[in-house]
Design a protein around this motif. Structure first.
Motif, PDB file in Angstrom:
ATOM      1  N   ARG A 121     -18.366 -10.453   9.614  1.00 28.54           N
ATOM      2  CA  ARG A 121     -19.724  -9.864   9.682  1.00 28.54           C
ATOM      3  C   ARG A 121     -20.736 -10.731   8.997  1.00 28.54           C
ATOM      4  N   ARG A 133     -16.998  -8.384  -9.077  1.00 26.21           N
ATOM      5  CA  ARG A 133     -15.749  -9.023  -9.370  1.00 26.21           C
ATOM      6  C   ARG A 133     -15.278  -8.915 -10.725  1.00 26.21           C
ATOM      7  N   LEU A 178     -17.406  -5.966  -0.673  1.00 21.52           N
ATOM      8  CA  LEU A 178     -16.457  -6.703   0.024  1.00 21.52           C
ATOM      9  C   LEU A 178     -16.801  -7.827   0.876  1.00 21.52           C
ATOM     10  N   GLU A 187     -25.929  -3.210   9.969  1.00 19.81           N
ATOM     11  CA  GLU A 187     -24.756  -2.745  10.654  1.00 19.81           C
ATOM     12  C   GLU A 187     -23.947  -1.808   9.949  1.00 19.81           C
ATOM     13  N   LEU A 188     -23.654  -2.110   8.858  1.00 15.47           N
ATOM     14  CA  LEU A 188     -22.855  -1.303   8.079  1.00 15.47           C
ATOM     15  C   LEU A 188     -23.402   0.038   7.514  1.00 15.47           C
ATOM     16  N   ARG A 210     -21.641 -22.334   6.151  1.00  9.84           N
ATOM     17  CA  ARG A 210     -21.055 -21.513   5.378  1.00  9.84           C
ATOM     18  C   ARG A 210     -19.374 -21.808   5.451  1.00  9.84           C
ATOM     19  N   PRO A 255     -29.188  -8.117   8.520  1.00  7.53           N
ATOM     20  CA  PRO A 255     -28.601  -7.588   9.763  1.00  7.53           C
ATOM     21  C   PRO A 255     -27.256  -7.137   9.593  1.00  7.53           C
ATOM     22  N   ALA A 256     -26.434  -7.550   9.074  1.00 12.20           N
ATOM     23  CA  ALA A 256     -25.115  -7.344   8.767  1.00 12.20           C
ATOM     24  C   ALA A 256     -25.110  -5.979   7.798  1.00 12.20           C
ATOM     25  N   ASP A 273     -11.674  -9.070   5.181  1.00 12.72           N
ATOM     26  CA  ASP A 273     -11.940  -7.871   4.406  1.00 12.72           C
ATOM     27  C   ASP A 273     -12.450  -8.458   3.029  1.00 12.72           C
ATOM     28  N   PRO A 325     -17.448 -10.660   2.997  1.00 14.24           N
ATOM     29  CA  PRO A 325     -17.559 -12.051   2.488  1.00 14.24           C
ATOM     30  C   PRO A 325     -18.855 -12.641   3.128  1.00 14.24           C
ATOM     31  N   GLY A 326     -19.203 -12.107   4.400  1.00 10.25           N
ATOM     32  CA  GLY A 326     -20.338 -12.781   5.021  1.00 10.25           C
ATOM     33  C   GLY A 326     -21.727 -12.237   4.493  1.00 10.25           C
ATOM     34  N   PRO A 356     -31.823 -12.930   2.466  1.00  9.48           N
ATOM     35  CA  PRO A 356     -32.597 -12.576   3.686  1.00  9.48           C
ATOM     36  C   PRO A 356     -31.488 -12.384   5.012  1.00  9.48           C
ATOM     37  N   GLU A 357     -30.842 -13.680   5.142  1.00  9.99           N
ATOM     38  CA  GLU A 357     -29.914 -13.797   6.277  1.00  9.99           C
ATOM     39  C   GLU A 357     -28.875 -12.615   6.349  1.00  9.99           C
ATOM     40  N   SER A 358     -28.651 -12.077   5.270  1.00  9.43           N
ATOM     41  CA  SER A 358     -27.722 -10.942   5.319  1.00  9.43           C
ATOM     42  C   SER A 358     -28.022  -9.527   5.874  1.00  9.43           C
ATOM     43  N   ASN A 376     -20.654 -11.385  -7.587  1.00 15.81           N
ATOM     44  CA  ASN A 376     -20.313 -13.055  -7.413  1.00 15.81           C
ATOM     45  C   ASN A 376     -19.391 -13.671  -8.370  1.00 15.81           C
ATOM     46  N   VAL A 381     -24.177 -11.879   1.627  1.00 11.22           N
ATOM     47  CA  VAL A 381     -24.588 -12.688   0.358  1.00 11.22           C
ATOM     48  C   VAL A 381     -25.273 -11.506  -0.454  1.00 11.22           C
ATOM     49  N   ASN A 386     -21.949 -13.945   9.296  1.00 12.45           N
ATOM     50  CA  ASN A 386     -21.889 -15.273   9.480  1.00 12.45           C
ATOM     51  C   ASN A 386     -22.484 -15.903  10.799  1.00 12.45           C
ATOM     52  N   ASN A 437     -35.253 -18.971   6.226  1.00 14.14           N
ATOM     53  CA  ASN A 437     -34.696 -17.833   6.059  1.00 14.14           C
ATOM     54  C   ASN A 437     -33.177 -17.520   5.798  1.00 14.14           C
ATOM     55  N   GLN A 460     -23.196   2.229  10.402  1.00  9.32           N
ATOM     56  CA  GLN A 460     -21.672   2.529  10.427  1.00  9.32           C
ATOM     57  C   GLN A 460     -21.460   3.701   9.338  1.00  9.32           C
ATOM     58  N   ASN A 520     -15.247 -18.952   0.486  1.00  5.46           N
ATOM     59  CA  ASN A 520     -16.469 -18.066  -0.046  1.00  5.46           C
ATOM     60  C   ASN A 520     -16.712 -17.001   1.093  1.00  5.46           C
ATOM     61  N   TYR A 521     -16.875 -17.397   2.371  1.00  4.72           N
ATOM     62  CA  TYR A 521     -17.461 -16.632   3.379  1.00  4.72           C
ATOM     63  C   TYR A 521     -16.585 -15.956   4.293  1.00  4.72           C
TER      64      TYR A 521
END
Lengths: 455, 455
Positions: free
Chosen positions: B171, A371, A244, A292-293, B138, A288-289, B374, A246-247, A284-286, A164, A249, B173, B111, A296, B164-165
């Motif tokens: 994905r 980064r 990468l 997904e990855l 966000r 599910p995303a 991205d 952005p959504g 924690p909120e990240s 970050n 965290v 958010n 959360n 994939q 930021n997001y």
């Protein structure tokens, strides 16, 4: 009339109230760090010890000590808890080791920043910052549990959180330092922003830092995951995608190519033998995303722990990242060593693949996504190397350079030869001239000063 | 036997307990949004109004209403507070406008996420999230004070915070939505992650969203600055440097080339006539680093307000960013319109300079720095255009496209012609088939459905 005493004795006689370490075994231990990761440094630094060590408790003790060292021309080697890898705690010309770990008071946290004495452990600093203003360190090494603030600043890069905020040296992360000059009449000076950074990663050779003020990050209840893959490329691409996105965290994204996960015995139940793995700390909120990855890229999440579980068990995956990976690997194989390399943002995946193709299994890939100074996502690597000879190690590093991969050589003990990559900038010498005009801070570490004061 | 009543009358007779709007002026107002920013849309949409409007207060009212609309084949146009710019609140074939702004309960925050009914204003949502778990949105449009959650999701992009997001659609958010099908027997369905995103930026044409669950960001006491420059390039480079710097924590970085700052009359005392300016929201600990960059690029900080001052005065620079810049400019010059464009990350500065050279002063540069889908830092622009003819406007957009700049055309009212850029993906039609099989949601907005159900 008595025979003239040795300067070290004079120091101890003149400052009897200081906390001197006189036991030779303890002095020897306080003259070492984790430079034994490098067989080259191990050979070069063996037997280098201080004549004595001292553990200052306050600014007055430090002031009186450096004043007398300056008068008596006694070399000073500054150390925290000795987690460094470049021999920065190893005194090249004896003298006194200044163990700063007892100079460790938290000073304040406010307005997004925190300040403490240099010897405070990073984990303690973070605890205070969380309690006071709900913030945490922006970046820290995997050794944060024992490493000190001053040690991170003097010899560290960044680490967990650099995905970050970039390296510690990126503009805005270090707000200021208070340092003392090594002179008969020491001056205490506050340096802000870019000027403070002139003392960063100089291995304690151009100033003695008393206090550090760092910009902080909002505290997040990080959860940790291991994601396991059959394919090198899938794991690498997944790590890069998480880095990468952005959504999503995150605080940590590490990629371990086979056979690196096999070294992590304590995590064996979560790591199929021969697998590739990505280690994550995410919000924690990240989750599910991230899942997904992971789907994939055909990954399998084999380990998930919430922040609450991590706090309760005091067991964190962060202590398997960065150079802790190397440390853990040593437990299985004493013959290894490691590299430090930086890939070009945007070409980093391609470069990682090329080096894997050229050098596996002799060089085993361990990447850390970050980064960089310019804010671009890339990866750095702390590859594990099956060590044979010093010549072959040099050859391996040259192959990296020949392929456009930057090597931050961890097998050298002279400041110029490490990350500085040759010469130090004039501004660095100016700072040393101001803060250590007598070249008493571990002389021998800065080549330019070894034969006198540089222009 | 009575004459058969009009379906709208039937609705109102059958559901007398609903909060119907019958005043024709109010119905006309509720049939509009900010699509008048576009002279093309203004011409095309003038006179389009609903037959009636209704303000549901709970799920049961919505359910009974959509059921009857489905039975009577009455078109439904969903709206929040009408801050959209694409005519999404303008009913093309009459029917009923569903004003969701009264359906606005906060549900929970935990959360790292928050959930509320679709009609809740973004500012109210953020207030609740801050109070409950110390987190904030966000990303949000400059209209956050009045705009609703459902409106942002249905027609928005992101905005403040996207540096930021990324965009709202990145994905991670949007965690989920609850939506209702437009059928005689409506079904209420929870969609998670990527499936939920199939309803995003579809202008309310493929589902009626009841609740939204968003991932949040740690709340930061943002402070605001204006930095003024003599040179276009210096201002642009400064904005880019702040946007990229990993150690500078920011929520908003906008670049206004001359003469855009001249439109901002309420800020005139801080903006020298003819200047270029960068507008920032940054964390307090990042001010020194921002000042370093400002000095480096010859900028002059003309305005600085702390979070506390902003809260006390209720006056924020954020309401001069994104399409608020355009709105403010309209107050000075009624003949303007605007563009929406996206530059290629890494080539963005060069593209911005090229377009400035080709089209200034007819097209006046206003960039917003963001992370794209991205995760790469780039900028998007909401250029102000001195409008002459529709033909010239098309020409200007074509010049952008010819130079590799993406245009997200804001002068069209058909979903396919906007950001979708041609055709909608099959998955989008599948969602519409599932949630609006009768094509009652503002029919005419989706071309593929205008002549029947697409394959």
């Amino acid at each position: 009339m008595n025979a003239p005493t040795h300067p070290i004795e004079q120091l101890q006689i003149a400052l009897p109230d200081l906390d001197w370490v006189t036991d030779t075994n303890r002095i020897a231990r306080l003259s070492q760090d984790f430079s034994w990761f490098s067989p080259v440094l191990k050979r070069q630094l063996t037997g280098k010890t201080a004549d004595c060590a001292v553990r200052p408790r306050n600014e007055d003790e430090i002031k009186r000590l450096v004043s007398l060292c300056a008068r008596l021309r006694v070399p000073i080697t500054i150390r925290g808890t000795g987690t460094g890898n470049y021999g920065q705690s190893v005194p090249l010309q004896g003298g006194v080791v200044l163990d700063m770990s007892g100079f460790n008071q938290f000073l304040w946290a406010r307005n997004g920043a925190g300040r403490a004495q240099a010897g405070m452990r990073l984990s303690e600093f973070e605890k205070e910052a969380r309690n006071e203003i709900g913030m945490e360190l922006r970046c820290m090494p995997s050794t944060y549990r024992s490493a000190t603030l001053g040690g991170l600043f003097g010899g560290g890069f960044g680490g967990v959180g650099s995905i970050n905020y970039g390296p510690l040296g990126a503009r805005g992360n270090v707000l200021g330092v208070k340092a003392i000059t090594i002179e008969e009449e020491p001056k205490i000076v506050e340096l802000r922003g870019p000027e403070a950074l002139m003392m960063h990663h100089m291995w304690g050779t151009n100033g003695l830092v008393l206090e550090l003020e760092l910009a902080l990050a909002p505290a997040v209840p990080w959860q940790e995951h291991l994601v396991v893959f059959d394919s090198f490329d899938d794991a690498l691409e997944f790590g890069n995608a998480v880095a990468l996105a952005p959504g999503i965290v995150k605080r940590e994204v590490a990629f371990f190519a086979a056979p690196v996960p096999d070294y992590l015995k304590q995590l064996a139940e979560h790591l199929r033998p021969g697998c590739h793995a990505v280690l994550l700390a995410i919000a924690p909120e990240s989750e599910p995303a991230m899942l997904e990855l992971s789907a994939q890229w055909r990954g399998w999440v084999s380990y998930s722990k919430s922040a609450e579980e991590i706090a309760r068990t005091n067991r964190t995956l962060l202590e398997y990242t960065w150079n802790h990976t190397t440390l853990v690997a040593f437990k299985t194989d004493k013959t290894i060593t490691y590299l430090q390399s930086a890939f070009i943002a945007g070409q980093h995946l391609e470069q990682v693949r090329r080096m894997e193709k050229l050098l596996a299994p002799e060089v085993q890939m361990h990447c850390e996504f970050i980064r960089n100074m310019d804010g671009l996502v890339t990866c750095t690597a702390l590859q594990i190397v099956k060590f044979t000879t010093e010549e072959r190690l040099q050859e391996i590093m040259q192959i990296h350079r020949d392929n456009g991969v930057r090597i931050n050589d961890p097998h050298v003990f002279v400041v110029e030869d490490g990350k500085a990559g040759g010469l130090l900038p004039p501004a660095s010498h100016q700072i040393k001239r101001r803060f250590d005009p007598l070249n008493l801070l571990n002389p021998g570490k800065v080549r330019a000063w070894t034969d006198g004061v540089p222009d």
